[in-house]
Design a protein around this motif. Structure first.
Motif, PDB file in Angstrom:
ATOM      1  N   SER A  81      28.016  60.641  -8.038  1.00 49.75           N
ATOM      2  CA  SER A  81      27.129  60.183  -8.620  1.00 49.75           C
ATOM      3  C   SER A  81      26.062  59.985  -7.427  1.00 49.75           C
ATOM      4  CB  SER A  81      27.356  58.998  -9.179  1.00 49.75           C
ATOM      5  OG  SER A  81      28.084  58.947 -10.316  1.00 49.75           O
ATOM      6  N   LEU A  82      24.824  60.484  -7.643  1.00 54.26           N
ATOM      7  CA  LEU A  82      23.719  60.512  -6.811  1.00 54.26           C
ATOM      8  C   LEU A  82      22.642  59.583  -7.364  1.00 54.26           C
ATOM      9  CD1 LEU A  82      23.149  64.168  -5.492  1.00 54.26           C
ATOM     10  CD2 LEU A  82      24.626  62.462  -4.524  1.00 54.26           C
ATOM     11  N   ASN A  83      22.076  58.748  -6.552  1.00 47.96           N
ATOM     12  CA  ASN A  83      21.023  57.773  -6.819  1.00 47.96           C
ATOM     13  C   ASN A  83      19.797  58.307  -5.925  1.00 47.96           C
ATOM     14  OD1 ASN A  83      19.396  55.652  -7.794  1.00 47.96           O
ATOM     15  ND2 ASN A  83      20.250  54.323  -6.315  1.00 47.96           N
ATOM     16  N   GLN A  84      18.901  58.824  -6.491  1.00 50.48           N
ATOM     17  CA  GLN A  84      17.569  59.132  -5.755  1.00 50.48           C
ATOM     18  C   GLN A  84      16.849  58.151  -5.427  1.00 50.48           C
ATOM     19  OE1 GLN A  84      15.473  62.554  -7.756  1.00 50.48           O
ATOM     20  NE2 GLN A  84      13.634  61.453  -6.856  1.00 50.48           N
ATOM     21  N   GLU A  85      16.347  58.173  -4.192  1.00 49.85           N
ATOM     22  CA  GLU A  85      15.436  57.014  -3.722  1.00 49.85           C
ATOM     23  C   GLU A  85      14.085  57.343  -3.270  1.00 49.85           C
ATOM     24  OE1 GLU A  85      17.681  55.169  -0.799  1.00 49.85           O
ATOM     25  OE2 GLU A  85      19.176  54.127  -1.943  1.00 49.85           O
ATOM     26  N   SER A  86      14.092  58.714  -2.997  1.00 50.29           N
ATOM     27  CA  SER A  86      12.770  59.398  -2.593  1.00 50.29           C
ATOM     28  C   SER A  86      12.967  60.960  -2.682  1.00 50.29           C
ATOM     29  CB  SER A  86      12.228  58.910  -1.313  1.00 50.29           C
ATOM     30  OG  SER A  86      13.194  59.518  -0.289  1.00 50.29           O
ATOM     31  N   THR A  87      11.670  61.460  -2.957  1.00 52.10           N
ATOM     32  CA  THR A  87      11.763  63.095  -3.091  1.00 52.10           C
ATOM     33  C   THR A  87      10.130  63.562  -2.564  1.00 52.10           C
ATOM     34  OG1 THR A  87      12.148  64.993  -4.459  1.00 52.10           O
ATOM     35  CG2 THR A  87      11.199  63.238  -5.495  1.00 52.10           C
ATOM     36  N   THR A  88      10.181  64.585  -2.073  1.00 51.76           N
ATOM     37  CA  THR A  88       8.971  65.260  -1.915  1.00 51.76           C
ATOM     38  C   THR A  88       8.813  66.460  -3.119  1.00 51.76           C
ATOM     39  OG1 THR A  88       9.873  66.987  -0.547  1.00 51.76           O
ATOM     40  CG2 THR A  88       9.080  65.100   0.551  1.00 51.76           C
ATOM     41  N   ASN A  89       9.625  66.438  -4.098  1.00 51.20           N
ATOM     42  CA  ASN A  89       9.410  67.380  -5.204  1.00 51.20           C
ATOM     43  C   ASN A  89       8.513  66.852  -6.387  1.00 51.20           C
ATOM     44  OD1 ASN A  89       9.914  69.257  -7.191  1.00 51.20           O
ATOM     45  ND2 ASN A  89      12.030  69.140  -7.310  1.00 51.20           N
ATOM     46  N   ASP A  90       7.493  67.479  -6.347  1.00 51.70           N
ATOM     47  CA  ASP A  90       6.405  66.995  -7.533  1.00 51.70           C
ATOM     48  C   ASP A  90       6.840  67.306  -8.821  1.00 51.70           C
ATOM     49  OD1 ASP A  90       4.757  65.859  -5.557  1.00 51.70           O
ATOM     50  OD2 ASP A  90       3.840  67.740  -4.981  1.00 51.70           O
ATOM     51  N   ASP A  91       7.437  68.365  -9.030  1.00 52.95           N
ATOM     52  CA  ASP A  91       8.039  69.020 -10.327  1.00 52.95           C
ATOM     53  C   ASP A  91       9.068  67.817 -11.001  1.00 52.95           C
ATOM     54  OD1 ASP A  91       8.568  70.355 -12.583  1.00 52.95           O
ATOM     55  OD2 ASP A  91       9.376  72.116 -11.330  1.00 52.95           O
ATOM     56  N   PRO A  92       8.806  67.441 -12.218  1.00 51.30           N
ATOM     57  CA  PRO A  92       9.611  66.341 -12.767  1.00 51.30           C
ATOM     58  C   PRO A  92      10.995  67.041 -13.131  1.00 51.30           C
ATOM     59  CG  PRO A  92       7.934  67.172 -14.533  1.00 51.30           C
ATOM     60  CD  PRO A  92       7.533  67.789 -12.938  1.00 51.30           C
TER      61      PRO A  92
END
Length: 166
Positions: free
Chosen positions: A119-130
């Motif tokens: 299981s991954l818990n995203q904390e930050s992304t540079t992806n602007d696409d939802p």
């Protein structure tokens, strides 16, 4: 008395070896998921010809060779997912094509693993696409020695994404 001391020394040696072996096995289990994984298949439940070559495929990597993802799982339970996201484009005839968005994105977060399910818990992304590229948060990702397999049921069937260990 010498026999008693010898037996005691042997018993202590065996007991200490057993504890060290257990610690090594536990460490190997904990660190078994750590490493770098490269996406090798992104199989959609539908066959399409997004690249316009006249051949349909359910594997979006075949239809969009620029679609690359790398997942790095670190020993401190953090991860780094980086690569190119897809952009679906509809022409005037309603036909879809696919291209990769640039620049590549980077996603950071933490992970847990329970019973070989990641299981991954995203904390930050540079992806602007939802659009979530890999269904780590809503699907099920299983782990093996060879790599990772993530599955997600969709309205059209099951999406299956495979990562091989580098």
């Amino acid at each position: 008395m010498k026999k008693l001391l010898s037996l005691l020394a042997i018993a202590l040696a065996i007991a200490s070896c057993g504890n060290d072996d257990d610690a090594i096995v536990e460490q190997e289990v904990e660190l078994g998921i750590v490493g770098e994984f490269e996406m090798t298949n992104y199989n959609s439940p539908l066959n399409d010809d997004y690249n316009g070559d006249g051949v349909t495929s359910s594997n979006l990597i075949v239809e969009a060779p620029c679609f690359e993802l790398t997942l790095i799982l670190n020993s401190d339970n953090t991860y780094n997912l980086n690569g190119n996201d897809l952009q679906f484009i509809s022409n005037s005839n309603g036909e879809l094509s696919v291209d990769c968005l640039n620049p590549p994105f980077v996603e950071l977060g933490t992970y847990t693993m329970t019973d070989n399910v990641l299981s991954l818990n995203q904390e930050s992304t540079t992806n602007d696409d939802p659009f979530e590229v890999i269904p780590f948060s809503t699907g099920q990702t299983t782990v093996s020695d060879e790599g990772l397999v993530s599955t997600l049921p969709t309205a059209f069937g099951e999406l299956v994404v495979t990562f091989e260990r580098r």
